[in-house]
Every structure is written in C-alpha cells, then in structure tokens.
Design a protein around this motif. Structure first.
Motif, PDB file in Angstrom:
ATOM      1  N   VAL A 102     -26.945  30.484 -28.706  1.00  0.00           N
ATOM      2  CA  VAL A 102     -26.700  29.432 -29.695  1.00  0.00           C
ATOM      3  C   VAL A 102     -25.547  29.794 -30.632  1.00  0.00           C
ATOM      4  CG1 VAL A 102     -27.691  28.160 -31.639  1.00  0.00           C
ATOM      5  CG2 VAL A 102     -29.121  28.729 -29.663  1.00  0.00           C
ATOM      6  N   VAL A 103     -24.583  28.874 -30.727  1.00  0.00           N
ATOM      7  CA  VAL A 103     -23.473  29.017 -31.667  1.00  0.00           C
ATOM      8  C   VAL A 103     -23.499  27.787 -32.562  1.00  0.00           C
ATOM      9  CG1 VAL A 103     -20.960  29.108 -31.888  1.00  0.00           C
ATOM     10  CG2 VAL A 103     -22.093  30.297 -29.997  1.00  0.00           C
ATOM     11  N   ILE A 104     -23.343  27.993 -33.863  1.00  0.00           N
ATOM     12  CA  ILE A 104     -23.373  26.845 -34.780  1.00  0.00           C
ATOM     13  C   ILE A 104     -22.095  26.809 -35.604  1.00  0.00           C
ATOM     14  CG2 ILE A 104     -24.576  25.798 -36.750  1.00  0.00           C
ATOM     15  CD1 ILE A 104     -27.181  26.729 -35.529  1.00  0.00           C
ATOM     16  N   HIS A 105     -21.506  25.632 -35.642  1.00  0.00           N
ATOM     17  CA  HIS A 105     -20.286  25.428 -36.415  1.00  0.00           C
ATOM     18  C   HIS A 105     -20.648  24.958 -37.826  1.00  0.00           C
ATOM     19  CE1 HIS A 105     -17.247  25.197 -32.959  1.00  0.00           C
ATOM     20  NE2 HIS A 105     -18.385  25.527 -32.407  1.00  0.00           N
ATOM     21  N   PRO A 106     -19.739  25.168 -38.788  1.00  0.00           N
ATOM     22  CA  PRO A 106     -20.021  24.749 -40.168  1.00  0.00           C
ATOM     23  C   PRO A 106     -20.349  23.251 -40.270  1.00  0.00           C
ATOM     24  CG  PRO A 106     -18.002  26.053 -40.063  1.00  0.00           C
ATOM     25  CD  PRO A 106     -18.424  25.833 -38.661  1.00  0.00           C
ATOM     26  N   ASP A 107     -19.795  22.450 -39.368  1.00  0.00           N
ATOM     27  CA  ASP A 107     -20.078  21.004 -39.426  1.00  0.00           C
ATOM     28  C   ASP A 107     -21.343  20.641 -38.660  1.00  0.00           C
ATOM     29  OD1 ASP A 107     -19.321  21.416 -36.849  1.00  0.00           O
ATOM     30  OD2 ASP A 107     -17.729  19.909 -36.814  1.00  0.00           O
ATOM     31  N   ASP A 108     -22.213  21.612 -38.407  1.00  0.00           N
ATOM     32  CA  ASP A 108     -23.498  21.408 -37.729  1.00  0.00           C
ATOM     33  C   ASP A 108     -23.396  21.282 -36.214  1.00  0.00           C
ATOM     34  OD1 ASP A 108     -24.974  21.596 -40.015  1.00  0.00           O
ATOM     35  OD2 ASP A 108     -25.444  19.454 -40.182  1.00  0.00           O
TER      36      ASP A 108
END
Ligand code: FES
Ligand code: FES
Lengths: 718, 149
Positions: free
Chosen positions: A46-52
C-alpha cells in the motif's frame, strides 16, 4: 551516450521524448522516509499519496483474467479505503529479490493469482489500515480501539474527529507493523465480493495502454527471429551478406545455436530481411517425427504394462474381469497452440555491467532468472519490468523469448533491442497443449450398477518437458488433474468402488506446456464423454445416471446448471448435453443446447455453473466463464497442430482457425459459491466446454465424437 | 515519401512504399494503439478506418492509401470526448487483455456509422475480429448498448 547509463525508470519510461510511453510501473517507489507531503509507502502493498490517492501493488501479472482488479479489491477491503481512489502498480521482480521476496510469488498461472495469495494480500491491506489508525490515535492521544477507519478516513468515535488517509500516511509509515491481524469475515465485505468494474479498462479503449510489443525507447532497434522449425534442431549456417544491404538492416545474428535474428530499424525491415535470408538447419532427431508416428506411439501406451498409477481405489481390473457388462472407448486430444493475440516479444538492453528487460510475462521472477542467465550477470545487476500482457493462457509462463531477447541485445551492447516474433514464429514455437490418448473401460454388475472404471491415459507429460524437477519418482502428478482420489485441487467427481487411473508417459521432441485449462481439458472430455456412453449403455438419462454416482458438491453444481438450462425440456430440434469437473480448486458444470441441421452444428446456449467457494468479483467471473467457452470451443471445433517432418504445420489463423463472433453461443454463468474455500476461475470451465457440446451432439445425431477437432468430423446423419 | 492524413493531421513518412500501413503507424509514427496480430488480414487487430471504411492495415501497402483519410484508435474520440462505442465499452467492461480491442472498437464504430441499429446478424457479419480472451458476448452487448445511446 550509452543508453543504459540513462536507464533510470524516469528517463526511460516517463521520458518526455515523443512516442516514448510511460508504464504503470514507471514511478519509482516511495519509501517510508522522505519529506512531509510526499508519497508514502505504508507497507509493501500500500502506497498513499497526500491527496488520498491509494496505490496498491500487484505482484501477479494481468493478462486479461482480471486478477489485478480482484487482488486490489481484497487489499482495499481490509484497508478500508475509498475504492474510487485506487490505482495499481507492478513491483519488479528485481525489487522483490532486493526486498527479500516481500511480495512472495509473482508466478501467474494455474488460476492461482487470487486463491494462492488472498490471505497475505488482505493482511497487507489490514496491516496498513491498522498503522493508519495507530497514527491517528497517537496524534489525538486516544486509544486505537476508539478509532475506526472507513472510506479512507479515520474517525475518533467519541469526539467525532476525522483525518484522511493522505494526511496520516507520513506518520503511519513510521508505525510498527502490527503483530496480530484479524481479517474481516467474507459476509462483511463491501468492495471485495462485488462485481466492480475492472481498473484497467480506460486505456484499453483508446489505444493508450502500452503492451510489451508497443514499447519504444530512444535509439531502439527491432529484431525478429527464426528458430529451427523442428524443436531440438540446430542452426547450421546462414548467409548474412545476402540481406545485410537491405534497407534498415543493422545486423544479422545467430541466437543460442538454434536460431537466427535480423536486427533492423523497424519490424517490417527486419521481417523482410529475415524472409530473404538463406538459412540451413540441422533438424536433429525430431525431424523424422510426424503426427502418424506420434499417434502410433500413444496407441502402444494404451495397453502398456509399465505405467504410473495416479488414483487407485479398490481393484478396478478385477471388477472389470468379473463384470456382467463391460463398455470400452478410446479417445484422443491433439496438440494446440495458445495463440495469444499479442505475439511473443521482449525488449532488452545489455551492457557488461547491467541488463534490463521489459516484457509481457506470467512469471516475472522466472523471466528475471532467464535474463540474468542469458546476460551472464548476477541477478542483482538485472531487472525485468512487467508490461500488461496481450493474452497469456500459460504461454507466457515460459521465458524462451526473454532469453532470446537478451542474447540478441548482447550483440548490440548498450542499444535497446525489441524482439518481436511473427505470428508464424509464434505458431510454430511454443510448448503445446500435450497430445494424449485415453482408453476408458467401465464395468457394470448384474444389477446394472457401475462397479469399476479404468482410465488409461497415454501421452505427454508437461513436467517432463518444462520442469522435470517436479516429477515424483518419474511420475507427473499434473497429468491427473481432476482425477485425484481426494484433495482440494481437483478430485474425481464420481463414487465408483473400483477406480484406476494410470498414465503411460510417452514424450516426443515437441515440448508440452501449460495451456489454459492444462490437463483438465482432455481429462474432462474423456471422463464426461465416457459417462455419457455409460449412461447410454445402461439405458439411462445422462443426467440421472451421473447424479447416482456424483459426490455432493459435484452434483450440486451440475444441478445448478441443469436447472437454469431447463434440462430435459429442450424445444423440438434442440438437444442438451451436460458435463461436470473439478479443477483448480473449483467445481464447474455446463449444460449445452445445440442443434445439428444438414450436418451443421449450432451451439445455441450454454449454462455454466461454478462453485469457487468464495467469490471475489462476480462480474469478472462471468467474463472468465464466457471467455472459457470461447477458448474451449475454439479448441474443440478447430484447434489442432499437426506434425510433419518434425515441425508444426499450422502457421497462422488461416490454418489454425479459432472461434469467431458468429459462432459464439449465449453463455449464462450461474455462481453457486458454497463458502469455506477459494477456487480458481480462469481455467476450470474450459474443461466442460467440449464434453457438454460433444454430448449434446450425440443427443442430436447419435454420433459419438471421440477425437478433436470437430471440424474434421462429418455430422450429417449416415 | 508517403504523405498521410491521420486523425486529421498530416504526417510525412519516408518509408518503402510497400511497407504495410500498420508498421508505418506503429514504427515510423509511434502510434502503437493499432495492433499486430497476424499480418495476413485474418484477425482484425490492425483495423483502422480509411475514409470511414474499416481496413486491415497489416495487409495494405502504405502506397495504396493515396489521398484516403486515416482514422486510428487514437483519433476515434472527438476532442477528448469518447466515441459512443468507446463509452459503451467502458460501461460494459468489455476488454479482458484488451489487445484485440482497438481493432474491435474500430470495426464496431464503422458498423454503427453504416447501420445505426445493427441486428445480431449485422454484428456477426461485420465483427469478424478474433478475440482470444473471448469477449464476444460483451462486445455484442456493448454494440447494442451504443446503438441505443
Ligand atoms: S494483424 Fe492485420 S488482420 Fe491480423
Ligand atoms: S481481449 Fe484479449 S484478445 Fe480480445
């Protein structure tokens, strides 16, 4: 400039040069450390970006079967993220090696993509969620148990405070991974288990998806190859001078002692030069083989003494010897090519220090091993970047084309070379669906009860061809798919007190390989055609006869298909045929509706039932079931590769026809998951396609077809 | 030198006039949405439109295109708005591996242009493209859906 020096993924794949495309795997992975506001890897999955935005890593290959979407659903379910924010990326096999195989198995075959990895990918999603929750709890100074995650937001119940995954990702990435993980109950699923749309459709409708064959790199050359037409033969000589001056030709090179390739500016130039190139072959011992000699060898095996015993219950031979009535029939199944729509290809860049390959593969790690071996470099100095596959069907589990691409690129150090096989090369060189023959013998007692069954398979072993290390004291256990005495993978469906299934292994110089459905394809034809023959011999209805002997789950799935189809209530002129089998961990059955008029077969409708235990995406299973009939009926109606002077005679779709739109029956899929297990769905249904139709043809015409393809049989009434 | 009009733009390609249009598109011009499947006009993966008519570009020498206006899968959308066949393909989740789908979509778009309300028989006759993944059932449903759209 040395191309490889610039070969970090950005410049090569995301590069701005016109016509150079980016791939899904192009963005370098984010790691846990880094500036605030950066993209965060919570864990391997799982990778999460600042914009969700959520990126879910998929280790298995996507070749049309939909595993990419199904696996993402499973991770997302446990992660409790917003499904509309999910995208995916493929880690590379080299990264897997470097990270101690954190993504485990990359191999994508045997309908195992989901059933083999569902537990650890869900754990990956759950662990990431727990780390996000822990990060929120820490920030608020509350207990983790008071916080819940849903729809990409963590909420503190008591205070109503909320934080999005994007805002929590940086902290979550620093949290200790949880030691204990409890997975959700299937009945509580919200995203998994639902027929959500595939994640990879949009770029498939506007031409933007980059398949392996579409890759373009600055300075890239294109090669095409001709390998010895007879497997096991050798390249004797070629006259490069005759073609070297042709437009666009850069180099003519020998490959592995068995083939010759032309490297040119573009495919067409390489192809024309290869066509014009004088080549001499040493066909080797296989050059004397033909379909007739193979058939004679298999026929001998039908009565041979020295065999491998796969399944033995009671004493079938004694039961047959003492029977009131014995029924016997001999069947056969031909060689077939996978014929993926995208021909084999791979792009490689080699220097003395590094080798990288971009290719469609069902087995990224095997491709990496093959690349390293061909490159004569340590694995750590190589990597393979997986592209989307234009079909796999088992063909791309082998890495022969990867090895060739590297051996060719090695003769052009520093230059990216894309190897593309012509369709003709593709048709003549694969590990084919194995040829087998089968003698079935059934025994009835005086009361008309089926008391004994002997199934003698004579023919090729896939493991002997491709993975001899998997043989067990010489025996190939994969031969007995769907015929096992027990177990979760594929047990024989009928309770017969005396059952013997044995195998006379008869191999040829032609490689046998994993072909979507594998050995289940012919095993199902043999068992289910013969069950029909036994029913007729007993004077009973084929469904009623089967139901007397079927084990409960096998019977339930056949009942489900027949009920929906209205078995026994066909309109005048329409006839039903049924079949069932268990394979790849799932129970499947089909009821086919056909008519035969003036010898012309029309398949009107097929109802197919599947019990895969657990359903991850019903809409995609329906598509796999419909697609399985196209694949299985193509094989049944037309699929045959014949052998002359050791070489395969079929070279393209004109001589190897496949099912077209106008022949496609209406397929209705009935899903009857009984829970508690995870079966595969990409392959088992192929097994019932042919026998259901063959049995319906018998019902319509009284003709029992015991060899394929159907196109060589006359269905007109005698 | 071949002068081609593709998706409304002029392209100059210095290639052997015998080169099939498919390889000019893919290799010379970098438009790889049009696929190679068989090279002998059997599979339809390479289908493009020339003046609105579906053509198997693997078997058409580029010199034979003449003044014809070529449309490829990359140019089927109109100013970023997907063609209704593409839209129906997405709504019906048609593609599996997707490799045949550029050709399928081009063939289907040409069919709808000629017959806005095709029958199943019309579809059978026009859609002779090969799909090894077996999407025929979804293709048929999506063509009917697009006709109604
Ligand atoms: S590639 Fe042109 S029809 Fe197959
Ligand atoms: S979608 Fe794979 S060949 Fe058609």
């Amino acid at each position: 400039m040395n191309a490889i020096a610039s070969m970090d993924r950005r410049s090569f794949l995301v590069g701005s040069t016109a016509g150079v495309f980016s791939l899904g795997f192009a963005i370098p992975f984010a790691r846990a450390q880094g500036a605030a506001g950066a993209v965060r890897e919570i864990n391997a999955w799982v990778v999460i970006h600042p914009d969700d935005k959520v990126v879910i890593r998929i280790a298995r290959s996507e070749m049309g079967q939909g595993t990419l979407t199904g696996l993402a659903q499973l991770v997302a379910e446990e992660l409790e993220c917003d499904w509309s924010k999910v995208s995916t990326e493929f880690p590379t096999p080299g990264q897997n090696v470097a990270r101690n195989r954190v993504w485990r198995n990359f191999s994508t075959g045997g309908s195992r993509g989901i059933r083999e990895s569902h537990e650890y990918v869900r754990q990956g999603g759950a662990a990431a969620r727990m780390m996000l929750v822990a990060a929120a709890a820490k920030r608020w100074g509350v207990a983790e148990a008071e916080c819940t995650a849903a729809n990409s937001v963590v909420t503190h119940g008591a205070s109503g405070r909320k934080l999005g995954f994007g805002a929590l990702a940086a902290d979550a990435a620093t949290m200790e991974p949880p030691k204990e993980i409890r997975l959700k109950d299937v009945k509580d699923w919200k995203v998994a288990g639902k027929g959500v749309k595939r994640l990879d459709t949009a770029p498939k409708v506007d031409g933007t998806l980059v398949y392996g064959i579409d890759l373009r790199f600055p300075g890239m050359l294109t090669a095409t190859i001709r390998d010895c037409p007879v497997q096991g033969g050798k390249l004797k000589s070629f006259d490069a001078a005759k073609v070297e001056k042709m437009p666009g030709v850069r180099k003519v090179v020998a490959v592995d002692g068995t083939g010759v390739a032309v490297i040119a500016d573009g495919y067409w130039q390489a192809h024309k030069a290869l066509e014009a190139l004088p080549v001499e072959w040493d066909m080797g011992p296989g050059g004397k083989t033909s379909s007739a000699t193979i058939d004679a060898m298999l026929t001998e095996g039908l009565t041979a003494e020295n065999v491998f015993i796969g399944t033995k219950i009671g004493d079938a031979k004694a039961a047959i010897a003492g029977a009131a009535k014995v029924v016997e029939a001999v069947y056969s199944y031909p060689y077939q090519n996978h014929a993926t729509m995208e021909p084999m290809n791979a792009t490689a860049v080699w220097t003395a220090d590094r080798c990288e390959v971009w290719c469609p593969t069902q087995n990224g790690e095997a491709a990496l091993a093959a690349a390293a071996e061909a490159a004569e470099l340590p694995v750590a100095k190589c990597d393979v970047h997986k592209a989307f596959l234009g079909g796999g069907f088992g063909r791309r589990g082998r890495s022969d084309y990867v090895r060739q691409a590297v051996l060719i690129a090695k003769q052009m150090p520093g230059t990216p070379v894309k190897l593309i096989w012509s369709r003709e090369e593709d048709m003549m060189h694969c590990a084919f669906h194995p040829v087998t023959k089968c003698k079935m013998t059934g025994a009835f007692d005086a009361a008309g009860k089926l008391v004994g069954l002997h199934m003698r398979i004579s023919g090729q072993s896939i493991l002997a061809s491709l993975a001899p290390q998997g043989l067990q004291n010489g025996m190939d256990p994969v031969v007995f798919q769907g015929l096992n005495g027990g177990g979760a993978e594929g047990q024989f469906g009928y309770d017969v007190p005396n059952l013997l299934v044995d195998h006379a292994m008869r191999n040829t110089h032609i490689l046998a390989g994993f072909w979507r459905g594998v050995n289940l394809n012919h095993n199902a034809i043999y068992v289910e055609s013969f069950m029909d023959e036994l029913a007729r011999a007993a004077g009973e209805d084929p469904l009623a006869f089967r139901r007397k002997y079927l084990k409960p789950k096998h019977r339930a799935v056949l009942d489900a298909a027949c009920e929906r189809a209205g078995y026994g209530k066909a309109a005048p002129g329409i006839f039903h045929g049924v079949a069932q089998i268990m394979g790849f961990g799932s129970y499947v059955a089909a009821c086919a509706e056909v008519s035969v008029k003036d010898g012309k077969l029309k398949i009107h409708r097929i109802v197919a039932a599947t019990d895969p235990g657990t359903v991850v995406n019903p809409a995609q299973i329906e598509r796999q079931v419909a697609g399985s009939f196209v694949y299985g009926l193509s094989a049944a109606l037309y699929g045959e590769c014949t052998v002359k002077d050791g070489a395969i005679e079929q070279t393209n779709f004109d001589t190897y026809p496949v099912l077209h739109m106008d022949e496609m029956p209406k397929v209705e899929a009935v899903l009857v998951p009984s829970g508690g297990f995870w079966g595969g769905v990409g392959e088992p249904t192929i097994g019932v396609a042919a026998p259901a139709v063959l049995n319906a043809i018998y019902a319509a015409t009284g003709k029992r077809i015991r060899s394929l393809p159907l196109s060589k049989h006359d269905l007109r009434s005698a | 030198m071949a002068v081609l009009t593709i998706n409304g733009k002029r392209h100059d390609a210095s290639v052997d006039p015998e080169t099939p249009l498919l390889w000019v598109l893919r290799d010379t011009l970098g438009m790889t949405g049009t696929k190679y499947g068989c090279g002998i006009a059997q599979c339809g993966a390479c289908t493009v439109h020339i003046d609105g008519v579906p053509v198997r570009s693997c078997s058409l020498p580029v010199s034979a295109v003449g003044e014809g206006k070529i449309t490829t899968i990359e140019g089927l959308a109109d100013n970023g708005k997907l063609h209704k066949i593409q839209q129906a393909w997405i709504e019906n989740d048609v593609p599996q591996c997707g490799y045949c789908q550029s050709g399928m979509i081009m063939a289907a778009a040409a069919l709808l242009a000629e017959k806005p309300n095709p029958t199943d028989t019309d579809i059978d006759e026009a859609m002779t493209n090969i799909c090894r993944c077996g999407t025929y059932q979804q293709v048929r449903a999506a063509i009917h859906a697009a006709a109604k759209a």
